[in-house]
Motif scaffolding. Structure first.
Motif, PDB file in Angstrom:
ATOM      1  N   LEU A  64       0.804  -1.224   0.000  1.00  0.00           N
ATOM      2  CA  LEU A  64       0.000   0.000   0.000  1.00  0.00           C
ATOM      3  C   LEU A  64       0.836   1.273   0.000  1.00  0.00           C
ATOM      4  O   LEU A  64       0.410   2.292  -0.547  1.00  0.00           O
ATOM      5  N   GLU A  65       2.021   1.239   0.596  1.00  0.00           N
ATOM      6  CA  GLU A  65       2.742   2.485   0.851  1.00  0.00           C
ATOM      7  C   GLU A  65       4.036   2.646   0.072  1.00  0.00           C
ATOM      8  O   GLU A  65       4.643   3.720   0.129  1.00  0.00           O
ATOM      9  N   THR A  66       4.491   1.625  -0.634  1.00  0.00           N
ATOM     10  CA  THR A  66       5.758   1.742  -1.354  1.00  0.00           C
ATOM     11  C   THR A  66       5.604   1.268  -2.792  1.00  0.00           C
ATOM     12  O   THR A  66       4.603   0.638  -3.152  1.00  0.00           O
ATOM     13  N   HIS A  73       4.401  -0.398  -9.915  1.00  0.00           N
ATOM     14  CA  HIS A  73       3.648  -1.085  -8.868  1.00  0.00           C
ATOM     15  C   HIS A  73       4.273  -2.457  -8.623  1.00  0.00           C
ATOM     16  O   HIS A  73       5.039  -2.960  -9.437  1.00  0.00           O
ATOM     17  N   TRP A  74       3.917  -3.043  -7.506  1.00  0.00           N
ATOM     18  CA  TRP A  74       4.441  -4.357  -7.149  1.00  0.00           C
ATOM     19  C   TRP A  74       3.749  -5.450  -7.945  1.00  0.00           C
ATOM     20  O   TRP A  74       2.548  -5.392  -8.189  1.00  0.00           O
ATOM     21  N   MET A  79       7.258  -8.642  -5.105  1.00  0.00           N
ATOM     22  CA  MET A  79       7.014  -8.554  -3.668  1.00  0.00           C
ATOM     23  C   MET A  79       7.571  -9.779  -2.945  1.00  0.00           C
ATOM     24  O   MET A  79       8.115  -9.672  -1.841  1.00  0.00           O
ATOM     25  N   ALA A  80       7.469 -10.944  -3.572  1.00  0.00           N
ATOM     26  CA  ALA A  80       8.024 -12.157  -2.971  1.00  0.00           C
ATOM     27  C   ALA A  80       9.537 -12.035  -2.823  1.00  0.00           C
ATOM     28  O   ALA A  80      10.105 -12.385  -1.782  1.00  0.00           O
ATOM     29  N   GLN A 100      -4.881  -5.465  -5.272  1.00  0.00           N
ATOM     30  CA  GLN A 100      -4.585  -5.664  -6.690  1.00  0.00           C
ATOM     31  C   GLN A 100      -3.774  -4.471  -7.203  1.00  0.00           C
ATOM     32  O   GLN A 100      -4.315  -3.561  -7.832  1.00  0.00           O
ATOM     33  N   PRO A 101      -2.459  -4.465  -6.926  1.00  0.00           N
ATOM     34  CA  PRO A 101      -1.645  -3.298  -7.305  1.00  0.00           C
ATOM     35  C   PRO A 101      -1.595  -3.031  -8.805  1.00  0.00           C
ATOM     36  O   PRO A 101      -1.336  -1.909  -9.220  1.00  0.00           O
ATOM     37  N   HIS A 102      -1.850  -4.057  -9.629  1.00  0.00           N
ATOM     38  CA  HIS A 102      -1.770  -3.872 -11.081  1.00  0.00           C
ATOM     39  C   HIS A 102      -3.005  -3.175 -11.641  1.00  0.00           C
ATOM     40  O   HIS A 102      -3.004  -2.752 -12.793  1.00  0.00           O
TER      41      HIS A 102
END
Length: 197
Positions: A64-66, A73-74, A79-80, A100-102
């Motif tokens: 959410l914040e980075t 986006h992640w 992220m893993a 769903q960052p994408h």
């Protein structure tokens, strides 16, 4: 257990509550052996949980914040790699919290009281242009830079995708008109130019 206390048999209770006689017998035995504590649910079979709440919270906070150094986006795999978890674990965490960052959704709210009338005028030009006229719809040129969205971007949150308005503040409108060749196409012909925004 209340029906057992009323004197009903396991077969009668199973028929009344639409359960198997085996299920009724199992709960009777558990109550007889452990009383009230025997009615608590037992741990189910399967591998015990290995990811702590703190690590789950860390994945959510990073999502959410980075943003990653080399992307907007992640992704599950980035992220893993960042958190040292497997990509299936990250996927389960994101699915559980609806992340769903994408995805990014767009929105536009018009406050113009004459919005409907203007839409009808523009659509009317397309459907039935004036006699001996050309209607041009011009969107963007490279010289027209969109520097700012009209509304602030609403960040992603659990269960909700990032949202941004699809319109933005345009600059360099004069270069748009300068790029058009405003020559007449014949006797009495006109060129009508309506920028799309």
């Amino acid at each position: 257990m209340l029906r057992c206390a009323a004197g009903l048999t396991s077969k009668e209770i199973a028929a009344e509550l639409d359960h198997s006689e085996h299920t009724v017998g199992k709960w009777r035995r558990r109550f007889a052996e452990h009383r009230i504590e025997g009615l608590s649910d037992e741990y189910r079979a399967g591998r015990p949980r290995t990811i702590s709440d703190a690590r789950v919270a860390d994945v959510i906070k990073r999502t959410l914040e980075t943003t990653p150094k080399d992307a907007t986006h992640w992704s599950i795999r980035s992220m893993a790699a960042e958190t040292g978890l497997s990509h299936t674990t990250v996927r389960r965490i994101w699915n559980a919290f609806g992340l769903q960052p994408h995805r990014a959704e767009t929105f536009k709210l018009s406050t113009d009281p004459l919005f409907v009338d203007k839409v009808q005028d523009v659509v009317g030009l397309y459907m039935s242009p004036p006699n001996r006229a050309i209607v041009l719809c011009v969107d963007e040129k490279s010289q027209i830079q969109a520097l700012d969205r009209e509304q602030p971007v609403l960040p992603m949150s659990p269960g909700m995708a990032e949202r941004r308005t699809h319109t933005y503040i345009r600059n360099g409108t004069t270069s748009l008109f300068a790029a058009l060749d405003m020559e007449r196409t014949g006797p009495g012909a006109n060129v009508l130019c309506f920028p799309t925004r």
